[in-house]
Design a protein around this motif. Structure first.
Motif, PDB file in Angstrom:
ATOM      1  N   THR A 142       0.846  -1.191   0.000  1.00 38.17           N
ATOM      2  CA  THR A 142       0.000   0.000   0.000  1.00 38.17           C
ATOM      3  C   THR A 142       0.882   1.241   0.000  1.00 38.17           C
ATOM      4  O   THR A 142       2.075   1.167   0.345  1.00 38.17           O
ATOM      5  CB  THR A 142      -0.910   0.044   1.239  1.00 38.17           C
ATOM      6  N   GLU A 143       0.303   2.370  -0.349  1.00 39.35           N
ATOM      7  CA  GLU A 143       1.067   3.622  -0.318  1.00 39.35           C
ATOM      8  C   GLU A 143       1.558   3.920   1.089  1.00 39.35           C
ATOM      9  O   GLU A 143       2.662   4.422   1.278  1.00 39.35           O
ATOM     10  CB  GLU A 143       0.220   4.778  -0.858  1.00 39.35           C
ATOM     11  N   GLN A 144       0.751   3.594   2.095  1.00 29.50           N
ATOM     12  CA  GLN A 144       1.146   3.833   3.487  1.00 29.50           C
ATOM     13  C   GLN A 144       2.352   2.984   3.874  1.00 29.50           C
ATOM     14  O   GLN A 144       3.267   3.463   4.552  1.00 29.50           O
ATOM     15  CB  GLN A 144      -0.027   3.552   4.456  1.00 29.50           C
ATOM     16  N   GLU A 145       2.364   1.717   3.433  1.00 32.65           N
ATOM     17  CA  GLU A 145       3.513   0.852   3.725  1.00 32.65           C
ATOM     18  C   GLU A 145       4.776   1.399   3.052  1.00 32.65           C
ATOM     19  O   GLU A 145       5.850   1.424   3.666  1.00 32.65           O
ATOM     20  CB  GLU A 145       3.250  -0.574   3.231  1.00 32.65           C
ATOM     21  N   THR A 203       6.244   3.678  -6.003  1.00 32.65           N
ATOM     22  CA  THR A 203       5.809   2.611  -5.100  1.00 32.65           C
ATOM     23  C   THR A 203       6.475   1.276  -5.449  1.00 32.65           C
ATOM     24  O   THR A 203       6.696   0.442  -4.564  1.00 32.65           O
ATOM     25  CB  THR A 203       4.276   2.439  -5.142  1.00 32.65           C
ATOM     26  N   LEU A 241       5.358   4.524   2.137  1.00 31.65           N
ATOM     27  CA  LEU A 241       5.735   5.782   2.779  1.00 31.65           C
ATOM     28  C   LEU A 241       6.443   5.533   4.101  1.00 31.65           C
ATOM     29  O   LEU A 241       7.467   6.160   4.393  1.00 31.65           O
ATOM     30  CB  LEU A 241       4.479   6.638   2.986  1.00 31.65           C
ATOM     31  N   ARG A 242       5.930   4.608   4.893  1.00 34.55           N
ATOM     32  CA  ARG A 242       6.550   4.293   6.182  1.00 34.55           C
ATOM     33  C   ARG A 242       7.988   3.793   5.985  1.00 34.55           C
ATOM     34  O   ARG A 242       8.908   4.229   6.672  1.00 34.55           O
ATOM     35  CB  ARG A 242       5.707   3.232   6.897  1.00 34.55           C
ATOM     36  N   LYS A 277       6.592  11.771  -0.775  1.00 35.43           N
ATOM     37  CA  LYS A 277       5.354  11.317  -1.396  1.00 35.43           C
ATOM     38  C   LYS A 277       5.667  10.041  -2.154  1.00 35.43           C
ATOM     39  O   LYS A 277       6.817   9.812  -2.537  1.00 35.43           O
ATOM     40  CB  LYS A 277       4.803  12.369  -2.354  1.00 35.43           C
ATOM     41  N   GLU A 279      10.215   6.683   4.672  1.00 35.96           N
ATOM     42  CA  GLU A 279      10.460   7.693   5.712  1.00 35.96           C
ATOM     43  C   GLU A 279      11.563   7.230   6.657  1.00 35.96           C
ATOM     44  O   GLU A 279      12.372   8.041   7.121  1.00 35.96           O
ATOM     45  CB  GLU A 279       9.171   8.003   6.480  1.00 35.96           C
TER      46      GLU A 279
END
Length: 177
Positions: free
Chosen positions: A75-78, A127, A80-81, A105, A84
């Motif tokens: 996922t985008e959240q995975e 991604t 991004l984490r 982003k 980061e």
């Protein structure tokens, strides 16, 4: 006009151009544009001389198309984490140039692993980078950070990459097409 040079079919278009131009389109079709004065046998010979390049380009477009059609594994959240965390390790090296860490982003991109937007102080990462080895992910993140120092890929950019990540050339090779 449709032509064939050996096993290679191609679309020939005569144009007001100085040189023979060859393109492999996203569907794998080969297109050639040529000046009107060039004889057909010379164009065929040109296409045949580029057979290896055409095969490789078709393979790249097939791989790219397959990757774009495949479902996202993360996922985008995975993404991004994970990115980061890598960014947090590199930011201290750039804190004298950047008053705060750049905004990160993620999005799916066709042909790039990352993009640095200097004015926005933002890094956008593909991604699909999550599917690459960690060493390759670190290389891409650092590569984008170095653009805050050197916006181009000239000598200074490569010197900074060498200083900050001596094995950056080997890491770059880890990136699958």
């Amino acid at each position: 006009m449709q032509r064939r040079a050996g096993e290679i079919e191609y679309e020939l278009t005569y144009k007001k151009v100085k040189n023979l131009n060859l393109r492999v389109q996203s569907d794998g079709a080969v297109a050639v544009s040529a000046p009107k004065r060039v004889p057909l046998h010379e164009i065929d010979r040109f296409v045949l001389s580029r057979a290896g390049w055409i095969k490789a380009a078709r393979q790249r477009t097939f791989v790219r198309r397959t990757q774009l059609e495949s479902p996202e594994q993360y996922t985008e959240q995975e993404c991004l984490r994970a990115f980061e965390a890598i960014s947090a390790r590199f930011y201290p090296l750039f804190s004298r140039v950047l008053p705060a860490p750049p905004a990160l982003k993620v999005r799916r991109m066709k042909s790039r692993w990352g993009v640095c937007h200097i004015q926005k102080r933002q890094i956008t990462l593909n991604t699909r980078l999550m599917e690459q080895p960690l060493a390759a992910q670190e290389y891409v993140v650092l590569h984008e950070y170095v653009h805050f120092l050197y916006p181009d890929h000239q000598k200074g950019f490569h010197a900074a990459m060498e200083r900050l990540m001596p094995d950056y050339k080997e890491r770059r090779k880890l990136l699958a097409p």
